[in-house]
Design a protein around this motif. Structure first.
Motif, PDB file in Angstrom:
ATOM      1  N   SER A  15       0.831  -1.208   0.000  1.00 40.11           N
ATOM      2  CA  SER A  15       0.000   0.000   0.000  1.00 40.11           C
ATOM      3  C   SER A  15       0.866   1.258   0.000  1.00 40.11           C
ATOM      4  N   CYS A  18       2.524   1.823  -3.399  1.00 44.30           N
ATOM      5  CA  CYS A  18       1.552   2.261  -4.414  1.00 44.30           C
ATOM      6  C   CYS A  18       1.113   3.695  -4.169  1.00 44.30           C
ATOM      7  N   GLU A 151      -8.327  -3.702   3.049  1.00 35.13           N
ATOM      8  CA  GLU A 151      -7.600  -4.015   1.814  1.00 35.13           C
ATOM      9  C   GLU A 151      -8.210  -5.257   1.160  1.00 35.13           C
ATOM     10  N   LEU A 153      -6.350  -7.132  -1.422  1.00 31.62           N
ATOM     11  CA  LEU A 153      -5.206  -7.464  -2.264  1.00 31.62           C
ATOM     12  C   LEU A 153      -5.010  -8.969  -2.338  1.00 31.62           C
ATOM     13  N   ALA A 158      -0.929  -8.173  -6.062  1.00 36.35           N
ATOM     14  CA  ALA A 158      -1.314  -7.101  -5.140  1.00 36.35           C
ATOM     15  C   ALA A 158      -1.170  -5.712  -5.756  1.00 36.35           C
ATOM     16  N   ASP A 161      -3.990  -5.098  -8.113  1.00 34.08           N
ATOM     17  CA  ASP A 161      -5.235  -4.958  -7.356  1.00 34.08           C
ATOM     18  C   ASP A 161      -5.335  -3.591  -6.698  1.00 34.08           C
ATOM     19  N   PHE A 162      -4.210  -3.075  -6.202  1.00 31.23           N
ATOM     20  CA  PHE A 162      -4.236  -1.772  -5.545  1.00 31.23           C
ATOM     21  C   PHE A 162      -4.462  -0.651  -6.554  1.00 31.23           C
ATOM     22  N   PRO A 165      -8.458  -1.298  -8.576  1.00 31.80           N
ATOM     23  CA  PRO A 165      -9.321  -2.056  -7.669  1.00 31.80           C
ATOM     24  C   PRO A 165     -10.744  -2.212  -8.198  1.00 31.80           C
TER      25      PRO A 165
END
Length: 436
Positions: A15, A18, A151, A153, A158, A161-162, A165
Protein backbone atom coordinates in the motif's frame (compact mmCIF):
# COMPACT_ATOMS: atom_id res chain seq x y z
CA UNK A 1 -0.28 14.53 0.92
CA UNK A 2 1.92 13.04 3.61
CA UNK A 3 0.99 9.48 4.52
CA UNK A 4 2.39 7.38 7.35
CA UNK A 5 2.03 3.60 7.06
CA UNK A 6 2.52 1.86 10.42
CA UNK A 7 3.53 -1.71 9.62
CA UNK A 8 5.80 -2.62 6.71
CA UNK A 9 4.60 -6.14 6.08
CA UNK A 10 2.60 -7.36 3.10
CA UNK A 11 -0.29 -4.88 3.29
CA UNK A 12 1.67 -1.90 4.57
CA UNK A 13 4.57 -2.17 2.16
CA UNK A 14 2.45 -2.75 -0.95
CA UNK A 15 0.00 0.00 0.00
CA UNK A 16 2.77 2.43 0.91
CA UNK A 17 4.70 1.84 -2.31
CA UNK A 18 1.55 2.26 -4.41
CA UNK A 19 0.52 5.47 -2.62
CA UNK A 20 4.03 6.82 -3.24
CA UNK A 21 3.70 5.87 -6.90
CA UNK A 22 0.52 7.98 -7.01
CA UNK A 23 2.59 11.00 -5.93
CA UNK A 24 2.03 11.05 -2.17
CA UNK A 25 4.91 11.35 0.29
CA UNK A 26 4.93 8.08 2.23
CA UNK A 27 6.92 6.83 5.19
CA UNK A 28 6.62 3.15 6.09
CA UNK A 29 7.22 2.44 9.77
CA UNK A 30 8.18 -0.78 11.51
CA UNK A 31 9.63 -1.69 14.91
CA UNK A 32 11.85 -4.32 13.28
CA UNK A 33 15.05 -2.38 12.68
CA UNK A 34 16.52 -5.22 10.62
CA UNK A 35 13.55 -5.14 8.26
CA UNK A 36 13.81 -1.35 7.86
CA UNK A 37 17.56 -1.55 7.22
CA UNK A 38 16.98 -4.22 4.56
CA UNK A 39 14.23 -2.16 2.93
CA UNK A 40 16.58 0.82 2.76
CA UNK A 41 19.02 -1.51 1.00
CA UNK A 42 16.32 -2.59 -1.44
CA UNK A 43 15.81 -6.06 0.06
CA UNK A 44 12.13 -7.02 0.23
CA UNK A 45 10.79 -8.91 3.28
CA UNK A 46 8.25 -10.74 1.10
CA UNK A 47 8.06 -12.07 -2.43
CA UNK A 48 5.53 -10.14 -4.51
CA UNK A 49 6.02 -9.74 -8.28
CA UNK A 50 7.12 -6.22 -9.20
CA UNK A 51 7.32 -4.92 -5.63
CA UNK A 52 11.12 -4.56 -5.55
CA UNK A 53 11.13 -2.34 -8.63
CA UNK A 54 8.17 -0.28 -7.39
CA UNK A 55 9.91 0.35 -4.07
CA UNK A 56 13.22 1.12 -5.75
CA UNK A 57 11.75 3.69 -8.13
CA UNK A 58 9.84 5.56 -5.42
CA UNK A 59 12.75 5.54 -2.98
CA UNK A 60 14.81 7.08 -5.78
CA UNK A 61 12.32 9.94 -6.17
CA UNK A 62 12.30 10.56 -2.41
CA UNK A 63 8.56 9.89 -2.13
CA UNK A 64 9.03 6.63 -0.18
CA UNK A 65 11.10 6.38 2.98
CA UNK A 66 11.39 3.96 5.91
CA UNK A 67 11.63 4.56 9.64
CA UNK A 68 11.55 2.88 13.04
CA UNK A 69 10.62 6.13 14.82
CA UNK A 70 6.82 6.37 14.85
CA UNK A 71 6.61 9.74 16.60
CA UNK A 72 8.97 11.40 14.12
CA UNK A 73 7.45 9.66 11.08
CA UNK A 74 3.81 10.64 11.77
CA UNK A 75 4.60 14.33 12.42
CA UNK A 76 2.62 16.38 9.90
CA UNK A 77 0.94 13.36 8.32
CA UNK A 78 -2.52 13.91 6.88
CA UNK A 79 -3.37 10.19 7.07
CA UNK A 80 -1.86 7.55 9.34
CA UNK A 81 -2.60 3.97 8.31
CA UNK A 82 -2.48 1.10 10.80
CA UNK A 83 -1.35 -1.95 8.80
CA UNK A 84 -0.08 -4.35 11.45
CA UNK A 85 -0.90 -8.04 11.78
CA UNK A 86 -4.12 -9.39 13.27
CA UNK A 87 -3.40 -13.13 13.55
CA UNK A 88 -5.83 -15.61 15.07
CA UNK A 89 -5.50 -15.54 18.83
CA UNK A 90 -4.28 -18.81 20.31
CA UNK A 91 -6.96 -20.86 21.95
CA UNK A 92 -10.14 -19.16 20.78
CA UNK A 93 -9.77 -18.04 17.14
CA UNK A 94 -10.53 -14.37 17.84
CA UNK A 95 -8.42 -11.84 15.94
CA UNK A 96 -5.48 -10.71 18.07
CA UNK A 97 -5.83 -6.92 18.14
CA UNK A 98 -3.00 -6.23 20.57
CA UNK A 99 -0.75 -4.80 17.84
CA UNK A 100 -3.51 -2.55 16.51
CA UNK A 101 -4.32 -1.17 19.95
CA UNK A 102 -0.65 -0.67 20.85
CA UNK A 103 -0.15 1.37 17.68
CA UNK A 104 -3.29 3.43 18.39
CA UNK A 105 -1.91 4.27 21.83
CA UNK A 106 1.43 5.32 20.37
CA UNK A 107 -0.27 7.45 17.73
CA UNK A 108 -2.46 9.20 20.31
CA UNK A 109 0.56 10.08 22.44
CA UNK A 110 2.61 11.39 19.50
CA UNK A 111 0.15 13.36 17.34
CA UNK A 112 1.13 16.93 16.51
CA UNK A 113 -1.65 17.88 14.08
CA UNK A 114 -5.18 17.13 12.90
CA UNK A 115 -5.30 13.93 10.86
CA UNK A 116 -7.15 10.78 9.90
CA UNK A 117 -6.18 7.45 11.49
CA UNK A 118 -7.05 4.58 9.15
CA UNK A 119 -7.37 0.91 10.09
CA UNK A 120 -6.02 -0.91 7.04
CA UNK A 121 -5.51 -4.10 9.03
CA UNK A 122 -8.32 -6.64 8.86
CA UNK A 123 -10.22 -6.09 12.11
CA UNK A 124 -13.52 -7.28 13.60
CA UNK A 125 -16.58 -5.06 13.83
CA UNK A 126 -16.19 -2.43 16.52
CA UNK A 127 -12.39 -2.20 16.42
CA UNK A 128 -12.51 1.35 15.05
CA UNK A 129 -14.63 2.37 18.05
CA UNK A 130 -11.94 1.09 20.41
CA UNK A 131 -9.14 2.74 18.41
CA UNK A 132 -11.05 6.01 18.66
CA UNK A 133 -11.46 5.56 22.42
CA UNK A 134 -7.75 4.77 22.90
CA UNK A 135 -6.64 7.87 20.99
CA UNK A 136 -9.07 10.07 22.91
CA UNK A 137 -7.90 8.59 26.22
CA UNK A 138 -4.29 9.51 25.39
CA UNK A 139 -5.14 13.16 25.94
CA UNK A 140 -4.71 14.09 22.28
CA UNK A 141 -6.03 17.62 21.69
CA UNK A 142 -6.01 17.45 17.89
CA UNK A 143 -8.92 16.66 15.61
CA UNK A 144 -8.75 12.97 14.70
CA UNK A 145 -11.12 10.95 12.54
CA UNK A 146 -10.81 7.16 12.80
CA UNK A 147 -11.65 5.52 9.48
CA UNK A 148 -11.91 1.93 8.25
CA UNK A 149 -10.34 1.19 4.86
CA UNK A 150 -10.00 -2.60 4.37
CA UNK A 151 -7.60 -4.01 1.81
CA UNK A 152 -8.62 -6.44 -0.94
CA UNK A 153 -5.21 -7.46 -2.26
CA UNK A 154 -4.52 -10.88 -3.73
CA UNK A 155 -1.04 -12.18 -2.99
CA UNK A 156 0.81 -12.47 -6.28
CA UNK A 157 -1.30 -9.72 -7.89
CA UNK A 158 -1.31 -7.10 -5.14
CA UNK A 159 0.10 -4.14 -7.07
CA UNK A 160 -2.43 -4.51 -9.88
CA UNK A 161 -5.23 -4.96 -7.36
CA UNK A 162 -4.24 -1.77 -5.54
CA UNK A 163 -3.90 0.33 -8.68
CA UNK A 164 -6.96 -1.08 -10.48
CA UNK A 165 -9.32 -2.06 -7.67
CA UNK A 166 -12.81 -3.46 -8.07
CA UNK A 167 -13.82 -1.03 -5.32
CA UNK A 168 -12.44 1.10 -2.51
CA UNK A 169 -14.37 0.79 0.75
CA UNK A 170 -14.15 3.66 3.25
CA UNK A 171 -16.00 3.58 6.55
CA UNK A 172 -16.15 7.02 8.14
CA UNK A 173 -18.37 8.65 10.77
CA UNK A 174 -17.75 12.31 9.87
CA UNK A 175 -17.13 14.57 6.90
CA UNK A 176 -13.51 15.27 7.86
CA UNK A 177 -12.60 11.61 7.47
CA UNK A 178 -14.41 11.26 4.17
CA UNK A 179 -12.77 14.43 2.77
CA UNK A 180 -9.22 13.37 3.66
CA UNK A 181 -9.73 9.85 2.33
CA UNK A 182 -11.19 11.22 -0.90
CA UNK A 183 -7.97 13.19 -1.36
CA UNK A 184 -5.81 10.16 -0.50
CA UNK A 185 -7.55 8.13 -3.21
CA UNK A 186 -8.03 10.98 -5.68
CA UNK A 187 -5.61 9.42 -8.24
CA UNK A 188 -7.81 6.31 -8.36
CA UNK A 189 -11.03 8.28 -8.32
CA UNK A 190 -9.86 10.09 -11.45
CA UNK A 191 -9.48 6.65 -13.06
CA UNK A 192 -13.12 5.99 -12.12
CA UNK A 193 -12.38 3.35 -9.50
CA UNK A 194 -15.62 3.04 -7.52
CA UNK A 195 -15.48 4.32 -3.94
CA UNK A 196 -18.07 3.05 -1.49
CA UNK A 197 -18.55 5.24 1.59
CA UNK A 198 -20.22 3.51 4.53
CA UNK A 199 -20.23 3.83 8.29
CA UNK A 200 -17.23 2.38 10.04
CA UNK A 201 -18.78 -0.85 11.32
CA UNK A 202 -20.21 -1.68 7.90
CA UNK A 203 -16.78 -1.26 6.32
CA UNK A 204 -15.22 -3.57 8.90
CA UNK A 205 -17.81 -6.25 8.21
CA UNK A 206 -17.50 -5.95 4.40
CA UNK A 207 -13.95 -7.28 4.54
CA UNK A 208 -14.89 -10.36 6.56
CA UNK A 209 -18.04 -11.00 4.54
CA UNK A 210 -16.10 -10.81 1.26
CA UNK A 211 -13.43 -13.28 2.37
CA UNK A 212 -15.98 -15.66 3.87
CA UNK A 213 -17.98 -15.65 0.65
CA UNK A 214 -14.91 -16.39 -1.48
CA UNK A 215 -13.89 -19.17 0.91
CA UNK A 216 -17.40 -20.56 0.53
CA UNK A 217 -17.12 -20.60 -3.27
CA UNK A 218 -13.83 -22.50 -3.07
CA UNK A 219 -15.23 -25.02 -0.61
CA UNK A 220 -18.41 -25.47 -2.62
CA UNK A 221 -16.60 -26.31 -5.85
CA UNK A 222 -14.29 -28.68 -3.95
CA UNK A 223 -17.32 -30.60 -2.69
CA UNK A 224 -18.74 -30.62 -6.22
CA UNK A 225 -15.40 -32.07 -7.38
CA UNK A 226 -15.82 -34.95 -4.94
CA UNK A 227 -19.31 -35.56 -6.30
CA UNK A 228 -18.02 -35.40 -9.88
CA UNK A 229 -15.56 -38.19 -9.15
CA UNK A 230 -18.38 -40.37 -7.82
CA UNK A 231 -20.81 -39.80 -10.71
CA UNK A 232 -18.34 -39.54 -13.61
CA UNK A 233 -18.74 -35.82 -14.29
CA UNK A 234 -16.02 -33.21 -14.98
CA UNK A 235 -15.72 -30.48 -12.36
CA UNK A 236 -13.98 -28.12 -14.77
CA UNK A 237 -16.98 -28.22 -17.07
CA UNK A 238 -19.27 -27.83 -14.07
CA UNK A 239 -17.26 -24.75 -13.04
CA UNK A 240 -17.55 -23.27 -16.51
CA UNK A 241 -21.22 -24.10 -16.73
CA UNK A 242 -22.15 -22.37 -13.49
CA UNK A 243 -19.54 -19.61 -13.79
CA UNK A 244 -21.03 -18.37 -17.05
CA UNK A 245 -24.05 -17.34 -15.02
CA UNK A 246 -23.37 -13.69 -14.16
CA UNK A 247 -25.08 -14.13 -10.83
CA UNK A 248 -22.40 -16.67 -9.84
CA UNK A 249 -19.28 -15.56 -11.73
CA UNK A 250 -16.24 -17.51 -12.90
CA UNK A 251 -13.70 -16.65 -10.21
CA UNK A 252 -12.84 -18.87 -7.23
CA UNK A 253 -14.43 -21.91 -8.83
CA UNK A 254 -11.23 -23.92 -9.33
CA UNK A 255 -11.22 -27.24 -7.51
CA UNK A 256 -8.11 -28.00 -5.48
CA UNK A 257 -6.71 -29.05 -2.12
CA UNK A 258 -8.44 -26.32 -0.10
CA UNK A 259 -7.78 -22.68 0.70
CA UNK A 260 -4.93 -21.35 2.83
CA UNK A 261 -2.91 -18.17 3.15
CA UNK A 262 -2.90 -15.17 5.42
CA UNK A 263 -6.54 -14.14 5.02
CA UNK A 264 -9.22 -16.79 4.50
CA UNK A 265 -8.35 -19.12 7.41
CA UNK A 266 -8.03 -16.43 10.08
CA UNK A 267 -10.80 -14.20 8.72
CA UNK A 268 -13.41 -16.95 8.58
CA UNK A 269 -12.53 -17.90 12.17
CA UNK A 270 -12.72 -14.26 13.29
CA UNK A 271 -16.11 -13.86 11.61
CA UNK A 272 -17.38 -16.96 13.42
CA UNK A 273 -16.23 -15.51 16.75
CA UNK A 274 -17.86 -12.14 16.03
CA UNK A 275 -21.11 -13.87 15.13
CA UNK A 276 -20.87 -15.92 18.31
CA UNK A 277 -20.29 -12.80 20.42
CA UNK A 278 -23.40 -11.16 18.96
CA UNK A 279 -25.49 -14.36 19.16
CA UNK A 280 -25.99 -14.44 15.37
CA UNK A 281 -24.83 -17.88 14.15
CA UNK A 282 -23.15 -18.10 10.73
CA UNK A 283 -23.65 -21.81 10.12
CA UNK A 284 -22.61 -21.74 6.47
CA UNK A 285 -19.23 -20.23 7.35
CA UNK A 286 -18.85 -22.70 10.20
CA UNK A 287 -19.35 -25.57 7.75
CA UNK A 288 -16.88 -24.02 5.29
CA UNK A 289 -14.14 -23.91 7.95
CA UNK A 290 -14.70 -27.55 8.95
CA UNK A 291 -14.90 -28.86 5.38
CA UNK A 292 -11.75 -27.00 4.31
CA UNK A 293 -9.69 -28.33 7.19
CA UNK A 294 -10.73 -31.91 6.51
CA UNK A 295 -10.06 -31.51 2.80
CA UNK A 296 -6.36 -30.84 3.24
CA UNK A 297 -5.79 -34.19 4.96
CA UNK A 298 -8.07 -35.87 2.43
CA UNK A 299 -5.72 -34.69 -0.34
CA UNK A 300 -2.84 -36.36 1.48
CA UNK A 301 -4.86 -39.58 1.55
CA UNK A 302 -5.54 -39.17 -2.17
CA UNK A 303 -1.80 -39.24 -2.79
CA UNK A 304 -1.45 -42.29 -0.51
CA UNK A 305 -4.17 -44.10 -2.46
CA UNK A 306 -2.22 -43.49 -5.68
CA UNK A 307 0.79 -45.40 -4.30
CA UNK A 308 -1.21 -48.34 -3.00
CA UNK A 309 -2.87 -46.99 0.12
CA UNK A 310 -1.77 -46.39 3.69
CA UNK A 311 -0.74 -50.00 4.33
CA UNK A 312 1.58 -50.05 1.30
CA UNK A 313 3.04 -46.55 1.73
CA UNK A 314 5.84 -47.06 4.22
CA UNK A 315 9.26 -46.74 2.60
CA UNK A 316 7.94 -45.21 -0.61
CA UNK A 317 8.85 -41.75 -1.89
CA UNK A 318 6.60 -38.92 -3.08
CA UNK A 319 7.74 -35.71 -4.80
CA UNK A 320 5.72 -32.65 -3.79
CA UNK A 321 5.80 -29.84 -6.34
CA UNK A 322 4.64 -26.55 -4.86
CA UNK A 323 4.49 -25.69 -1.18
CA UNK A 324 3.09 -22.15 -0.92
CA UNK A 325 -0.68 -21.78 -0.60
CA UNK A 326 -0.80 -20.25 -4.10
CA UNK A 327 1.71 -19.34 -6.83
CA UNK A 328 3.62 -16.04 -7.03
CA UNK A 329 4.10 -15.72 -3.28
CA UNK A 330 6.37 -17.18 -0.62
CA UNK A 331 3.50 -17.34 1.89
CA UNK A 332 3.24 -20.69 3.68
CA UNK A 333 0.54 -19.72 6.19
CA UNK A 334 -2.08 -22.49 6.40
CA UNK A 335 -0.90 -23.89 3.08
CA UNK A 336 -2.57 -27.19 2.11
CA UNK A 337 0.89 -28.60 1.42
CA UNK A 338 1.60 -28.72 5.16
CA UNK A 339 -1.27 -31.11 5.84
CA UNK A 340 -0.53 -33.13 2.68
CA UNK A 341 3.12 -33.57 3.67
CA UNK A 342 2.20 -34.45 7.26
CA UNK A 343 -0.28 -37.08 6.12
CA UNK A 344 2.39 -38.67 3.94
CA UNK A 345 5.18 -38.62 6.52
CA UNK A 346 2.81 -39.98 9.18
CA UNK A 347 2.32 -42.98 6.88
CA UNK A 348 6.08 -43.54 6.61
CA UNK A 349 6.51 -41.94 3.18
CA UNK A 350 9.72 -40.15 2.28
CA UNK A 351 8.76 -36.71 0.94
CA UNK A 352 10.99 -34.60 -1.31
CA UNK A 353 9.73 -31.15 -2.27
CA UNK A 354 10.44 -28.18 -4.46
CA UNK A 355 8.90 -24.70 -4.59
CA UNK A 356 10.23 -21.72 -6.58
CA UNK A 357 9.90 -19.25 -3.67
CA UNK A 358 8.59 -20.91 -0.53
CA UNK A 359 11.19 -23.41 0.65
CA UNK A 360 12.95 -21.14 3.14
CA UNK A 361 9.70 -20.53 5.00
CA UNK A 362 8.50 -24.10 4.45
CA UNK A 363 11.55 -25.86 5.88
CA UNK A 364 10.84 -25.20 9.59
CA UNK A 365 7.18 -26.14 9.08
CA UNK A 366 8.13 -29.45 7.44
CA UNK A 367 11.18 -30.75 9.30
CA UNK A 368 10.79 -34.26 7.86
CA UNK A 369 10.59 -33.11 4.22
CA UNK A 370 13.67 -33.02 1.99
CA UNK A 371 13.95 -29.64 0.21
CA UNK A 372 15.35 -29.91 -3.32
CA UNK A 373 17.01 -27.48 -5.71
CA UNK A 374 14.67 -28.12 -8.64
CA UNK A 375 11.61 -30.25 -9.47
CA UNK A 376 13.61 -32.99 -11.12
CA UNK A 377 15.80 -33.57 -8.08
CA UNK A 378 12.61 -34.06 -6.06
CA UNK A 379 11.18 -36.44 -8.67
CA UNK A 380 14.24 -38.70 -8.85
CA UNK A 381 13.29 -42.24 -7.64
CA UNK A 382 9.84 -41.05 -6.57
CA UNK A 383 6.94 -43.50 -6.54
CA UNK A 384 4.57 -40.65 -7.34
CA UNK A 385 4.68 -36.94 -8.20
CA UNK A 386 2.07 -34.68 -6.53
CA UNK A 387 1.42 -31.16 -7.80
CA UNK A 388 0.13 -29.11 -4.87
CA UNK A 389 0.62 -25.52 -6.07
CA UNK A 390 0.07 -24.44 -9.66
CA UNK A 391 3.28 -22.53 -10.32
CA UNK A 392 3.86 -21.82 -14.01
CA UNK A 393 7.13 -23.73 -13.71
CA UNK A 394 5.14 -26.95 -13.29
CA UNK A 395 2.78 -26.46 -16.24
CA UNK A 396 5.29 -27.59 -18.83
CA UNK A 397 7.43 -30.18 -17.11
CA UNK A 398 9.60 -32.36 -19.35
CA UNK A 399 7.33 -35.39 -18.98
CA UNK A 400 9.77 -37.77 -20.64
CA UNK A 401 12.39 -36.72 -18.12
CA UNK A 402 9.87 -37.11 -15.31
CA UNK A 403 9.16 -40.69 -16.42
CA UNK A 404 12.83 -41.55 -16.71
CA UNK A 405 13.65 -40.17 -13.24
CA UNK A 406 10.65 -41.45 -11.31
CA UNK A 407 10.39 -44.96 -9.93
CA UNK A 408 6.83 -45.14 -11.29
CA UNK A 409 4.97 -42.89 -13.78
CA UNK A 410 2.28 -41.81 -11.31
CA UNK A 411 1.14 -38.21 -11.09
CA UNK A 412 -1.40 -36.78 -8.64
CA UNK A 413 -2.40 -33.36 -9.94
CA UNK A 414 -4.22 -31.52 -7.14
CA UNK A 415 -4.59 -28.41 -9.32
CA UNK A 416 -5.76 -29.94 -12.62
CA UNK A 417 -3.07 -28.26 -14.69
CA UNK A 418 -2.69 -31.21 -17.11
CA UNK A 419 -5.23 -32.92 -19.37
CA UNK A 420 -6.13 -36.49 -18.40
CA UNK A 421 -6.11 -37.77 -22.00
CA UNK A 422 -2.70 -36.24 -22.70
CA UNK A 423 -1.21 -37.75 -19.56
CA UNK A 424 -2.59 -41.21 -20.32
CA UNK A 425 -1.21 -40.95 -23.88
CA UNK A 426 2.20 -40.12 -22.38
CA UNK A 427 2.06 -43.30 -20.30
CA UNK A 428 1.21 -41.83 -16.91
CA UNK A 429 -1.16 -43.12 -14.32
CA UNK A 430 -2.82 -39.78 -13.76
CA UNK A 431 -5.04 -38.71 -10.85
CA UNK A 432 -6.69 -35.29 -10.75
CA UNK A 433 -9.49 -33.49 -8.90
CA UNK A 434 -13.11 -33.99 -9.91
CA UNK A 435 -12.43 -35.41 -13.35
CA UNK A 436 -13.19 -38.91 -14.66
Amino acid sequence: MKIAMVGSGYVGLVSGACFADFGHDVVCIDKDRGKIDRLRDGIMPIYEPGLDKLVESNVATGRLTFSTDLADAIAGAHAIFIAVGTPSRRGDGHADLSFVYAVAEEIGAALTNDCVVVTKSTVPVGTGDEVERIIAASGCSHKVAVVSNPEFLREGAAIGDFKRPDRIVIGAEEDFGREVMSEVYRPLFLNESPILFTNRRTSELIKYAANAFLATKITFINEMADLCEKVGADVQDVSRGIGMDNRIGRKFLHAGPGYGGSCFPKDTLALLKTAEDYDSPTRIVEAVVKVNESRKRAMGRKVLDAIGGHDEARGKKVALLGLTFKPNTDDMRDSPSIAVAQTLTDAGVEVAAYDPEGMELAAPLMPDVIMCSDPYQAIESADAVAIVTEWDAFRALDLDRVKSLAEAPIMVDLRNIYRPDDMRDRGFEYHSIGRP
